[in-house]
Design a protein around this motif. Sequence first.
Motif, short mmCIF file in Angstrom:
data_model
loop_
_atom_site.label_atom_id
_atom_site.label_comp_id
_atom_site.label_asym_id
_atom_site.label_seq_id
_atom_site.Cartn_x
_atom_site.Cartn_y
_atom_site.Cartn_z
N ARG A 201 1.21 7.90 -5.26
CA ARG A 201 1.18 6.95 -6.38
C ARG A 201 2.46 6.11 -6.42
O ARG A 201 2.42 4.90 -6.64
CB ARG A 201 1.04 7.71 -7.71
CG ARG A 201 -0.38 8.13 -8.04
CD ARG A 201 -0.46 8.61 -9.48
NE ARG A 201 -1.84 8.79 -9.89
CZ ARG A 201 -2.42 9.97 -10.06
NH1 ARG A 201 -1.72 11.08 -9.85
NH2 ARG A 201 -3.68 10.04 -10.44
N GLU A 206 2.33 2.76 -8.67
CA GLU A 206 1.66 3.13 -9.91
C GLU A 206 2.15 4.49 -10.38
O GLU A 206 2.95 5.14 -9.71
CB GLU A 206 0.14 3.19 -9.70
CG GLU A 206 -0.29 4.26 -8.70
CD GLU A 206 -1.81 4.36 -8.59
OE1 GLU A 206 -2.33 5.44 -8.92
OE2 GLU A 206 -2.45 3.37 -8.19
N THR A 207 1.69 4.90 -11.55
CA THR A 207 2.00 6.23 -12.08
C THR A 207 0.70 6.86 -12.57
O THR A 207 -0.32 6.18 -12.73
CB THR A 207 2.99 6.15 -13.26
OG1 THR A 207 2.37 5.45 -14.35
CG2 THR A 207 4.27 5.44 -12.85
N ALA A 209 0.25 7.89 -15.51
CA ALA A 209 0.00 7.34 -16.85
C ALA A 209 -0.58 5.93 -16.78
O ALA A 209 -1.36 5.53 -17.65
CB ALA A 209 1.29 7.34 -17.66
N GLU A 210 -0.19 5.19 -15.75
CA GLU A 210 -0.68 3.82 -15.57
C GLU A 210 -1.20 3.65 -14.15
O GLU A 210 -0.56 3.02 -13.30
CB GLU A 210 0.42 2.81 -15.87
CG GLU A 210 0.93 2.85 -17.31
CD GLU A 210 1.97 1.79 -17.58
OE1 GLU A 210 2.28 1.01 -16.64
OE2 GLU A 210 2.48 1.73 -18.71
N ARG A 212 -3.39 2.45 -10.92
CA ARG A 212 -4.03 1.24 -10.42
C ARG A 212 -5.15 1.60 -9.45
O ARG A 212 -6.26 1.09 -9.56
CB ARG A 212 -3.02 0.33 -9.73
CG ARG A 212 -3.61 -0.99 -9.25
CD ARG A 212 -2.58 -1.87 -8.56
NE ARG A 212 -3.16 -3.14 -8.16
CZ ARG A 212 -2.53 -4.05 -7.41
NH1 ARG A 212 -1.28 -3.82 -7.00
NH2 ARG A 212 -3.14 -5.17 -7.06
N HIS A 215 -7.12 7.35 -9.81
CA HIS A 215 -7.47 7.68 -11.18
C HIS A 215 -7.85 9.15 -11.29
O HIS A 215 -8.79 9.61 -10.62
CB HIS A 215 -8.62 6.80 -11.66
CG HIS A 215 -8.28 5.35 -11.71
ND1 HIS A 215 -7.95 4.71 -12.89
CD2 HIS A 215 -8.20 4.41 -10.73
CE1 HIS A 215 -7.69 3.43 -12.64
NE2 HIS A 215 -7.83 3.23 -11.32
#
Length: 228
Positions: A201, A206-207, A209-210, A212, A215
């Motif tokens: 990630r 990305e993280t 929590a957020e 991209r 998922h």
Amino acid sequence: MARVLLVEDDDAIRTSLGKSLTAAGHVVTAVAAGADGVAAVARDRPDVLLLDLGLPDLDGRDVLAMVRAVTDVPVIVATARDDDASMVRLLDAGADDYVIKPFSSAQIDARIRAVLRRLGQGGEQGESTVDLGALRIDPRSREVTVDGSPVDLTRKEFDLLLALSRRPGAVVSKRELLAEVWGLPWGGGDRTVDVHLSWLRRKLGETAAEPRFLHSVRGVGIKLASGD
């Protein structure tokens, strides 16, 4: 047939295992010390490294770290410890597989063939490039780009992303990923997947929590999306 580098300080094991693997069709180079093993990896570029952790000059985990700093050669670790926590730490440190002492030469030969099958040895050459919006994955060159910019991934990070890309949009369980990427269809290895997902990630920008591209579906697994 594979070019095998055996790093083992026990003379009897080194000699016996070297002869058995040679008889099985492999080309074996055997050394007794960790420093010699690191040098041989850089010099000879073996197909697989069989690494004993109990070495006279260096801790086998330090040898693994040194090897991982310069190459993605598949590493099979030989250890006397058989608890899940130790195994997860070794896998997180970059080992591809492990065997518990005592082991047979037939078991080692089977592990070598299995790890080389798992890690491709040309098996990805027939796969097409995967385009998921801003994310592009080329299995043949093992290259990844995001928004046209290259992303530098380790072998395991790439293998994890490739495994997810084979089922875009589908939720893949951590158990499935553990079996497909690490070849370990046993429980207790979620942390291995989680750690590599975290690294992946970060490199994809990305993280958790957020997200991209990656998922998380709580209690189910991970799905790869296009990120558009």
